[in-house]
Design a protein around this motif. Structure first.
Motif, PDB file in Angstrom:
ATOM      1  N   VAL A  24      -0.267 -13.668   7.174  1.00 52.42           N
ATOM      2  CA  VAL A  24       0.493 -12.425   7.014  1.00 52.42           C
ATOM      3  C   VAL A  24       1.526 -12.611   5.897  1.00 52.42           C
ATOM      4  O   VAL A  24       2.599 -13.171   6.122  1.00 52.42           O
ATOM      5  N   PRO A  25       1.207 -12.172   4.676  1.00 54.62           N
ATOM      6  CA  PRO A  25       2.177 -12.260   3.589  1.00 54.62           C
ATOM      7  C   PRO A  25       3.026 -11.000   3.468  1.00 54.62           C
ATOM      8  O   PRO A  25       2.558  -9.884   3.727  1.00 54.62           O
ATOM      9  N   VAL A  26       4.269 -11.190   3.048  1.00 61.88           N
ATOM     10  CA  VAL A  26       5.129 -10.099   2.590  1.00 61.88           C
ATOM     11  C   VAL A  26       5.323 -10.297   1.092  1.00 61.88           C
ATOM     12  O   VAL A  26       5.748 -11.367   0.653  1.00 61.88           O
ATOM     13  N   PHE A  27       4.982  -9.266   0.324  1.00 63.47           N
ATOM     14  CA  PHE A  27       5.140  -9.322  -1.129  1.00 63.47           C
ATOM     15  C   PHE A  27       6.378  -8.520  -1.528  1.00 63.47           C
ATOM     16  O   PHE A  27       6.533  -7.367  -1.117  1.00 63.47           O
ATOM     17  N   THR A  28       7.265  -9.139  -2.310  1.00 59.00           N
ATOM     18  CA  THR A  28       8.410  -8.415  -2.854  1.00 59.00           C
ATOM     19  C   THR A  28       8.196  -8.304  -4.365  1.00 59.00           C
ATOM     20  O   THR A  28       8.008  -9.304  -5.044  1.00 59.00           O
ATOM     21  N   MET A  29       8.223  -7.068  -4.853  1.00 58.39           N
ATOM     22  CA  MET A  29       7.873  -6.799  -6.257  1.00 58.39           C
ATOM     23  C   MET A  29       8.842  -5.782  -6.854  1.00 58.39           C
ATOM     24  O   MET A  29       9.483  -5.019  -6.125  1.00 58.39           O
ATOM     25  N   PRO A  30       8.925  -5.738  -8.180  1.00 61.42           N
ATOM     26  CA  PRO A  30       9.693  -4.657  -8.815  1.00 61.42           C
ATOM     27  C   PRO A  30       9.017  -3.306  -8.579  1.00 61.42           C
ATOM     28  O   PRO A  30       7.805  -3.234  -8.361  1.00 61.42           O
ATOM     29  N   ARG A  31       9.804  -2.251  -8.650  1.00 61.36           N
ATOM     30  CA  ARG A  31       9.203  -0.919  -8.638  1.00 61.36           C
ATOM     31  C   ARG A  31       8.370  -0.752  -9.910  1.00 61.36           C
ATOM     32  O   ARG A  31       8.656  -1.356 -10.943  1.00 61.36           O
TER      33      ARG A  31
ATOM     34  N   LEU B 270       9.863  -2.920  -4.448  1.00 61.04           N
ATOM     35  CA  LEU B 270       8.575  -2.562  -3.860  1.00 61.04           C
ATOM     36  C   LEU B 270       8.197  -3.655  -2.870  1.00 61.04           C
ATOM     37  O   LEU B 270       8.109  -4.832  -3.246  1.00 61.04           O
ATOM     38  N   LYS B 271       7.994  -3.249  -1.614  1.00 66.75           N
ATOM     39  CA  LYS B 271       7.747  -4.232  -0.549  1.00 66.75           C
ATOM     40  C   LYS B 271       6.464  -3.879   0.196  1.00 66.75           C
ATOM     41  O   LYS B 271       6.228  -2.723   0.525  1.00 66.75           O
ATOM     42  N   MET B 272       5.679  -4.906   0.489  1.00 66.81           N
ATOM     43  CA  MET B 272       4.383  -4.701   1.125  1.00 66.81           C
ATOM     44  C   MET B 272       4.098  -5.843   2.088  1.00 66.81           C
ATOM     45  O   MET B 272       4.418  -6.999   1.797  1.00 66.81           O
ATOM     46  N   VAL B 273       3.529  -5.521   3.247  1.00 68.36           N
ATOM     47  CA  VAL B 273       3.084  -6.549   4.178  1.00 68.36           C
ATOM     48  C   VAL B 273       1.577  -6.399   4.375  1.00 68.36           C
ATOM     49  O   VAL B 273       1.081  -5.289   4.557  1.00 68.36           O
ATOM     50  N   ASN B 274       0.872  -7.500   4.258  1.00 73.23           N
ATOM     51  CA  ASN B 274      -0.577  -7.521   4.476  1.00 73.23           C
ATOM     52  C   ASN B 274      -0.898  -8.360   5.698  1.00 73.23           C
ATOM     53  O   ASN B 274      -0.197  -9.332   5.997  1.00 73.23           O
ATOM     54  N   MET B 275      -1.975  -7.989   6.369  1.00 74.12           N
ATOM     55  CA  MET B 275      -2.559  -8.868   7.379  1.00 74.12           C
ATOM     56  C   MET B 275      -3.954  -9.239   6.886  1.00 74.12           C
ATOM     57  O   MET B 275      -4.770  -8.355   6.587  1.00 74.12           O
ATOM     58  N   ASN B 276      -4.194 -10.536   6.755  1.00 75.84           N
ATOM     59  CA  ASN B 276      -5.477 -11.035   6.256  1.00 75.84           C
ATOM     60  C   ASN B 276      -6.252 -11.693   7.395  1.00 75.84           C
ATOM     61  O   ASN B 276      -5.669 -12.423   8.203  1.00 75.84           O
ATOM     62  N   PHE B 277      -7.551 -11.440   7.417  1.00 77.47           N
ATOM     63  CA  PHE B 277      -8.409 -11.986   8.460  1.00 77.47           C
ATOM     64  C   PHE B 277      -9.596 -12.683   7.796  1.00 77.47           C
ATOM     65  O   PHE B 277     -10.331 -12.074   7.011  1.00 77.47           O
TER      66      PHE B 277
END
Length: 363
Positions: free
Chosen positions: A308-315, A207-214
């Motif tokens: 800008v974090p990329v989170f790598t997680m298990p499904r 499970l992969k997600m990219v966030n942009m934080n402001f």
């Protein structure tokens, strides 16, 4: 209609439900921090009583040469002490990092109604969400942050549904960061005395997600937080921070020439570097050897900040638990849990420190 900055429910609706965000509130012309954003004293970040982390960045290009073993040892040492480290020559193009920062400012600089189309319940995709704070409905004090979160399913979906201001740069960043995370996972698994299993690594970062934080300018940073203390759920997080700084990490054990247990250190911005941190999944997998450290973000009164974090997680259906080889040698420090249950516990106890790890702990 803009609310009075002293009206609790009206302000909450304006910022959270109507999608104006913290930026919309700041654009009204703040001279003081509204009461819903004032943190309890124990949660505030005292910049004067912390120090910058003095650990140098790790050159990942040397993993492919004769210095592989030395660099692998540096990575493992950092993961098992502070749980955070910075990397250079990481394979993510430097011009892409600059594009990402520009794209973040472009997205958050839009009119509120342009961002509000991605609010939960309105977004054209369940994998794209624009919001503010962390779980604003549950938090006693709100965070000084707006964000857009993009979960990866496939390239076509990302290019169709992710915001046009940032989709191409975000997608390239996510894919190159995941490749780097895969290499780091191999190194860290080897250090645990187990042969890296590509299928296992794929499951741990499925499970992969990219966030942009402001983080908008704040009139009084001493009273607020950009992000409250927490640890990350997943395996590894890859973070791009801009040159402003403000990321603080709690030291889990004494680290010689760095800090004492319980102190907070700032991860200083380094041009061209990315920050890597261990998540709860990897701490559980390693039976506690690798540290998923609490961290938080300070606000600033000088210039708006982006990260800008990329989170790598298990499904969600994946089971996570200590590696069998480690359990055989050491006994289990954590019980096996389904990642979906772990996530549910995390969001139920939003920003309550290390509660999720306690949920999986055997003792």
């Amino acid at each position: 209609m803009a609310p009075s900055l002293d009206e609790g429910n009206s302000l909450f609706n304006f910022v959270v439900q109507d999608g104006y965000g913290v930026k919309g509130m700041v654009d009204l012309g703040l001279t003081k921090v509204p009461e819903p954003y004032v943190q309890p004293p124990k949660e505030r970040i005292d910049k004067l009583n912390s120090r910058p982390c003095s650990l140098p960045p790790i050159d990942l290009s040397k993993l492919d040469g004769p210095e592989h073993d030395r660099v692998a040892e540096e990575i493992a040492r950092a993961a098992s002490t502070l749980g955070f480290f910075q990397v250079v020559n990481h394979g993510v193009p430097l011009e892409l990092l600059e594009k990402l920062k520009d794209a973040a400012h472009s997205f958050f600089g839009q009119a509120p109604e342009k961002k509000a189309v991605y609010l939960k319940g309105a977004s054209p995709s369940p994998f794209v969400k624009y919001g503010t704070s962390f779980v604003p409905e549950k938090e006693k004090a709100l965070e000084w942050k707006d964000y857009v979160s993009m979960t990866y399913t496939n390239d076509a979906d990302a290019l169709q549904h992710w915001p046009k201001e940032c989709k191409e740069a975000s997608l390239e960043y996510l894919k190159t960061s995941v490749e780097m995370a895969r290499k780091l996972m191999e190194v860290l698994m080897e250090n645990l005395g187990t042969k890296p299993d590509q299928a296992k690594i794929d499951a741990l970062i499925g499970l992969k997600m990219v966030n942009m934080n402001f983080y908008p300018i704040c009139p009084d940073p001493e009273l607020t937080v950009g992000v409250g203390r927490h640890s990350d759920l997943g395996a590894l997080t890859v973070l791009l921070q801009d040159g402003i700084g403000g990321l603080y990490v709690k030291v889990e054990e004494d680290i010689e020439n760095v800090a004492k247990k319980g102190e907070w250190v700032e991860i200083p911005p380094i041009d061209g570097a990315l920050v890597i941190n261990v998540g709860d999944t990897l701490q559980i997998l390693s039976n506690g050897k690798y540290k998923s450290a609490e961290h938080r973000v300070r606000t600033t009164n000088t210039k708006s900040r982006v990260s800008v974090p990329v989170f790598t997680m298990p499904r969600p259906s994946e089971k996570i638990g200590p590696l069998p080889e480690l359990v055989e040698r050491e006994g289990a420090q954590f019980r096996e849990v389904v990642f979906q249950d772990y996530m549910n516990n995390f969001f139920t106890n939003a920003h309550d420190g290390k509660k999720s790890l306690h949920f999986a702990h055997n003792i």
